[in-house]
Design a protein around this motif. Structure first.
Motif: not given
Length: 669
Positions: A219-235
């Motif tokens: 599962x952790x290996x799937x992080x390669x090349x992906x962003x872990x940043x947060x997404x602004x979400x409507x309330x």
């Protein structure tokens, strides 16, 4: 005598006069990514809060603190009954959550997708919760220990794409194989589930299904090349869904939103619990319940505090586990359940007396009413009136407290057994269950909420019709809590149990909590659960199931003493039809007594869905005790004499109580 202080009264008046401005002011205490355009819209039965505002629970809990220089502060302490300890700072926790968020994206999880977390209360599960909301996914946490059918029902209802589990969980020295339960839950077909991710903890091999199952490392290996940043979400985007805890037969999937939920749990964290960044805060719940979501994970982290997560039983391997942890980690605040207090009370005063509890500033209880005898034991015998023990009330559907003693705003006098008052921003009243007409002081009815507040769920997942019917349709125009209560002359609220559990004896309504509290007045009683059964003469009579403390044995003499105690406390209205001694009561995993199961046993009916029960043997034991009693030829105890005296303790001024910590200086005598 006016018990509500001027400071608290000002908060209550401000909320009543302009609720939208009140909640808008509360929301401003949080780190929004974009300010809202409108505070509130209500199209009954549903509503929206902080419309147009952008936020993210994970950002508020982690990124915000690291940005303000709090990254080196301890965010999470994990410990279990085997002695394992793990600590994470805010910066470390953020790093791990970003890794998991990237891995979720690597598996194709996007905004609005659901994942099921069937894991113990340990760091990886908490990180997954934070990672899911970080990318706009919706998590469903299922208590690690539910059976396969309960798990399957919840997975199917949520439409989850991923299921996360561990191979085992630990409780009372035993290992429960969670992966086997997941396999059984999915045996009839995966449905929406694409992958099962397994974190292996034991040294035993784990059966993995090719093409479906992934190890934690995969599962952790799937992080390669992906962003872990947060997404602004409507309330008003969903953060998570959670099944109600199950004292009723049909759990519902409550939906909590990023904006309103966050405002409510943060505000009540300050107003009720006094949460602050310097706290070492321990909620003894499990992440499978709303208390675990709100006050193990989200609210303490949003406050910048240190939160403890404990996996195991509070009385294993020894009865002093809780007190040992308080001393070891200098815990400043505890949130636990009345069930836990009664469990610890069973072991007596000696275990806590061995530990230094000087770091402890306050203790809170919720889940059921904290009966006066249990309160007195913890408040007086254990804590010596040095710190307050405070009861309060809320539901899965409310996200956080709605009735309580506003410790963070200035504590009010404690009345043992009372949840105190409706909190600022909560408009509530007791009404007739027949027509919804308001009731006066001392009149028993059902508690309703007259106006939405930010923590209240606006719908049920996939079932808006049931939401409208079960919450806003029973008494039109008000939110139906389902709890029986009355308000006294001081404005304090007294809950008596679920409205459908009220016992009606000869035209009198008596709450299950009242009777159970009376039983607890006897020194032999550790726990009691009661229900009603039909009676030709009186309509109903009380059937009691009693758990004794360790040093007591069942006997006819003790039975007579207990019956006398109840009648002394409650008077002739409390007619006891039968009294059963049992070793345990049927309770949900969150600690609520399942009185509907006791009633089913008493009436010889199928107890229905017991998937949320803590120990299924408790049902069999209650049934056996009942059957044994029915074959007993001893005299009926409802014919014995009565000795009525007033029940509730008086409230008097106590000089120097709680070591001067309470501005009011009130205590029970």
């Amino acid at each position: 005598m006016k018990l509500i202080t001027p400071v608290v009264e000002r908060w209550l008046e401000e909320a009543r006069e302009n609720p939208e401005a009140f909640w808008s002011k509360a929301a401003e205490q949080l780190p929004w990514l974009r300010r809202w355009d409108r505070t509130f819209e209500w199209t009954p039965p549903t509503f929206r809060w902080f419309i147009g505002g952008e936020t993210n629970l994970s950002y508020s809990a982690l990124d915000h603190h690291v940005k303000r220089g709090w990254g080196g502060h301890t965010a999470l302490i994990y410990l279990n009954e085997r002695g394992e300890r793990r600590l994470y700072t805010y910066a470390q926790l953020l790093h791990e959550v970003e890794r998991l968020a990237a891995a979720l994206r690597g598996l194709g999880i996007q905004r609005g997708d659901r994942i099921t977390i069937y894991m113990p209360t340990f760091p990886e599960a908490i990180m997954l919760m934070l990672a899911a909301v970080r990318i706009g996914a919706i998590h469903l946490v299922v208590f690690a220990g539910f059976g396969a059918q309960a798990l399957r029902d919840r997975i199917e209802a949520s439409g989850s794409r991923l299921v996360f589990t561990a191979d085992v969980t630990y409780r009372k020295g035993k290992e429960t194989n969670l992966k086997e339960i997941v396999d059984a839950a999915l045996a009839a077909g995966n449905g929406s589930v694409e992958h099962v991710v397994v974190l292996q903890r034991s040294s035993q091999p784990v059966a993995m299904q090719a093409g479906r199952d992934l190890s934690w490392q995969e599962f952790l290996a799937q992080a390669t090349g992906q962003s872990g940043s947060y997404l602004p979400l409507e309330a008003n985007e969903p953060a998570y869904i959670l099944a109600t805890s199950g004292t009723t037969a049909k759990p519902k999937l409550a939906v909590h939103m990023h904006g309103g939920y966050q405002v409510h749990i943060h505000s009540m964290g300050q107003w009720v619990f006094g949460l602050k960044p310097t706290d070492v805060w321990w909620s003894t719940s499990d992440i499978g319940w709303v208390v675990g979501h709100s006050y193990i994970v989200y609210a303490p982290l949003i406050a910048g505090a240190t939160t403890l997560a404990f996996e195991g039983a509070l009385d294993y391997p020894t009865p002093d586990v809780l007190w040992q942890i308080v001393e070891e980690f200098a815990v400043s605040g505890i949130f636990t359940s009345p069930t836990a207090v009664r469990l610890l009370m069973k072991y007596g005063d000696e275990p806590p007396s061995r530990y230094n509890l000087s770091s402890l500033e306050r203790v809170f209880c919720a889940g059921e009413v904290l009966n006066a005898p249990a309160w007195s034991w913890l408040q007086e015998s254990v804590l010596r009136n040095r710190v307050p023990v405070i009861d309060h009330m809320w539901q899965t559907e409310t996200g956080g407290p709605i009735f309580g003693n506003p410790y963070g705003l200035g504590m009010l006098p404690i009345k043992p057994g009372s949840a105190t008052i409706p909190l600022p921003g909560i408009e509530a009243r007791v009404v007739s269950p027949l027509d919804g007409s308001p009731l006066g002081p001392g009149e028993k009815g059902v508690m309703v909420i007259t106006r939405p507040f930010p923590g209240l769920i606006p719908t049920l997942w996939g079932d808006p019709e049931r939401y409208a019917r079960d919450y806003w349709g029973i008494l039109p125009g008000v939110y139906y809590t389902g709890d029986s209560a009355h308000v006294d002359e001081d404005g304090y609220v007294w809950f008596a149990g679920r409205a459908d559990e009220i016992i009606k004896i000869a035209g009198h309504r008596i709450g299950t909590i009242e009777v159970e509290t009376a039983f607890l007045k006897h020194p032999a009683v550790a726990e009691a659960g009661v229900t009603g059964r039909p009676d030709e003469l009186r309509g109903e009579v009380i059937v009691a199931f009693v758990v004794l403390k360790q040093d007591y044995e069942p006997s006819e003499e003790l039975k007579r003493e207990l019956l006398k105690t109840v009648r002394t406390e409650l008077g002739p209205v409390a007619v006891i039809g039968e009294l059963n001694f049992v070793n345990m009561l049927p309770k949900t995993r969150s600690g609520k007594i399942m009185r509907r199961v006791l009633r089913a046993v008493t009436l010889g009916r199928d107890p229905g869905d017991v998937s949320t029960i803590e120990d299924e043997t408790s049902v069999a034991e209650a049934r056996l005790a009942w059957q044994r009693l029915q074959s007993d030829l001893s005299p009926r105890y409802d014919q014995r004499p009565w000795y009525p005296i007033p029940w509730l303790p008086s409230i008097t001024r106590s000089q120097g109580s709680l070591s001067g910590r309470l501005a009011s200086g009130w205590s029970c005598s």
